[in-house]
Motif scaffolding. Structure first.
Motif, PDB file in Angstrom:
ATOM      1  N   HIS A 135       2.662  -3.804   6.550  1.00  0.00           N
ATOM      2  CA  HIS A 135       1.603  -2.613   6.407  1.00  0.00           C
ATOM      3  C   HIS A 135       1.837  -1.856   7.474  1.00  0.00           C
ATOM      4  N   THR A 136       0.825  -0.745   7.490  1.00  0.00           N
ATOM      5  CA  THR A 136       0.529   0.337   8.574  1.00  0.00           C
ATOM      6  C   THR A 136      -0.896   0.357   8.428  1.00  0.00           C
TER       7      THR A 136
ATOM      8  N   GLU B  84       1.910   3.514   3.039  1.00  0.00           N
ATOM      9  CA  GLU B  84       2.231   2.788   4.397  1.00  0.00           C
ATOM     10  C   GLU B  84       3.763   2.647   4.344  1.00  0.00           C
TER      11      GLU B  84
ATOM     12  N   ARG C 159      -3.094   5.025  -0.519  1.00  0.00           N
ATOM     13  CA  ARG C 159      -3.425   3.461  -0.576  1.00  0.00           C
ATOM     14  C   ARG C 159      -3.496   2.840  -1.959  1.00  0.00           C
TER      15      ARG C 159
ATOM     16  N   HIS D 111       0.839  -1.182   0.028  1.00  0.00           N
ATOM     17  CA  HIS D 111      -0.007  -0.029  -0.072  1.00  0.00           C
ATOM     18  C   HIS D 111       0.805   1.161   0.014  1.00  0.00           C
TER      19      HIS D 111
ATOM     20  N   PRO E  10      -6.852  -5.073   6.351  1.00  0.00           N
ATOM     21  CA  PRO E  10      -5.469  -4.634   6.730  1.00  0.00           C
ATOM     22  C   PRO E  10      -4.863  -3.829   5.557  1.00  0.00           C
TER      23      PRO E  10
HETATM   24 ZN    ZN Z   1      -1.910  -1.817   3.974  1.00  0.00          ZN
END
Ligand code: ZN
Length: 370
Positions: A179-180, A90, A129, A87, A370
């Motif tokens: 990820h974040t 992130e 994103r 993403h 997520p």
């Molecule tokens: Zn992500």
């Protein structure tokens, strides 16, 4: 039905023999040779290799290229894939993977570490994103709902297919997809691990996180595509989006080091793990979404323990009048919080990780992503 269909596609993609050879296009970018296919077996051992992996074409007929690092150990062993920037907003994951590879000495390794830096090429450039493609003025495609990709898919599906079939297939034994939380939310120190794969659960436990979700597999994620292909994998959540936050980058680095040690790629001992953090292990996520528009004041922090019915947020209009109050839908831990105080209807207030012990070992995802 959806899941069944995906498994079929995934199995077909991963079937067959390994990549025959690393394919060099003849181009060089930023000093790195461009490849369209990777085969670890024809790389020199005991060395760090750099490549640009050629993805799909841009809308103007050029190419997107993904930086790839391969630390090929002097001795054979497990081959571990580390991904940051699946993403594009992130970024702690990219910091973590870069920091890990900055310390690797392939001469001392037994096995191989592969870094994939920002496969969502346009997303990382724009810190978004989604990856926007020129389709009727702009379609926003979620790269981490597009794995394992499609050969003749769009500009997001196609590079995922190329990475799946020309880079991962035959070269990877274990996958870590960092990820974040996305823009507008923040995530606890968290790992998603597929509930029905013991090795993936072990892998998740190697990260010194506060929360682990035994997940049911989310179609389109890299984690699930890998797991369904027989490759243990996890999705980490290293805090919030957009920046490099030192503690969260370090969380990724520490976990990466544990993974390399656990699989014997590095000689070092496994350091602090989720067990040492006394991590809360849940199997369901319950989201609290705004039922009105207005400014939200949160009454809880990430990783707080909450009980069902506990007030967790209040929302006010422009005059400061309370327009809504929000309570926790279940006992659990605060896994995600919304960080944009001005809050639209239907968007994130908070998400709670809950332990339900659902039948079949995994609860459904409840629309949480997520
Ligand atoms: Zn992500």
């Amino acid at each position: 039905m959806v899941i069944r269909g995906l498994i079929g596609v995934t199995a077909a993609l991963w079937a067959g023999s390994v990549a025959a050879a690393t394919v060099y296009t003849g181009d060089t970018i930023q000093g790195a040779p461009v490849i369209s296919q990777l085969d670890l077996t024809d790389l020199a051992p005991g060395k760090m290799h750099r490549f640009m992996f050629r993805g799909a074409e841009t809308s103007t007929g050029q190419y997107w290229y993904v930086p790839v690092l391969v630390a090929k150990g002097a001795k054979p062993g497990k081959r571990i894939l580390f991904v940051g920037g699946n993403h594009g907003d992130e970024l702690n994951p990219i910091g973590a993977v870069q920091a890990t590879f900055a310390t690797l000495d392939p001469a001392k390794m037994s096995g191989t570490a592969i870094a994939l830096i920002g496969p969502s090429r346009q997303g990382v450039e724009n810190i978004t994103r989604t990856w926007t493609i020129n389709d009727l003025g702009g379609a926003q495609i979620n790269p981490n709902r597009s794995w394992p990709g499609r050969e003749n898919g769009n500009t997001v599906e196609r590079p995922n297919w190329l990475i799946t079939t020309k880079l991962i297939k035959g070269n990877v034994d274990v996958g870590i997809d960092h990820h974040t939380g996305g823009t507008g939310i923040d995530f606890a120190r968290f790992v998603f691990a597929y509930a029905n794969d013991p090795e993936s659960l072990k892998l998740g436990g190697l990260f010194p996180v506060d929360q682990i979700m035994r997940d049911p597999g989310l179609p389109g994620t890299l984690e699930y595509a890998l797991v369904k292909a027989g490759i243990p994998a996890v999705t980490t959540e290293l805090g919030g989006p957009r920046g490099f936050v030192a503690d969260m980058v370090q969380l990724g680095v520490d976990g990466n080091a544990n993974v390399l040690a656990y699989y014997g790629v590095l000689p070092g001992p496994v350091g602090k793990t989720a067990a040492d953090m006394n991590a809360f292990v849940g199997d369901d996520l319950e989201s609290v979404l705004a039922v009105a528009g207005g400014f939200v004041t949160l009454l809880v922090k990430l990783n707080d323990t909450v009980t069902k019915g506990q007030k967790i947020a209040v929302q006010r209009n422009g005059f400061g009048d309370i327009v809504a109050e929000y309570v926790s839908p279940a006992d659990g831990r605060v896994a995600i919080i919304g960080t944009d105080a001005a809050t639209d209807r239907g968007t994130e207030i908070a998400t709670i990780l809950v332990k339900r012990d659902c039948a079949g070992n995994a609860c459904d995802f409840g629309g949480i992503v997520p």
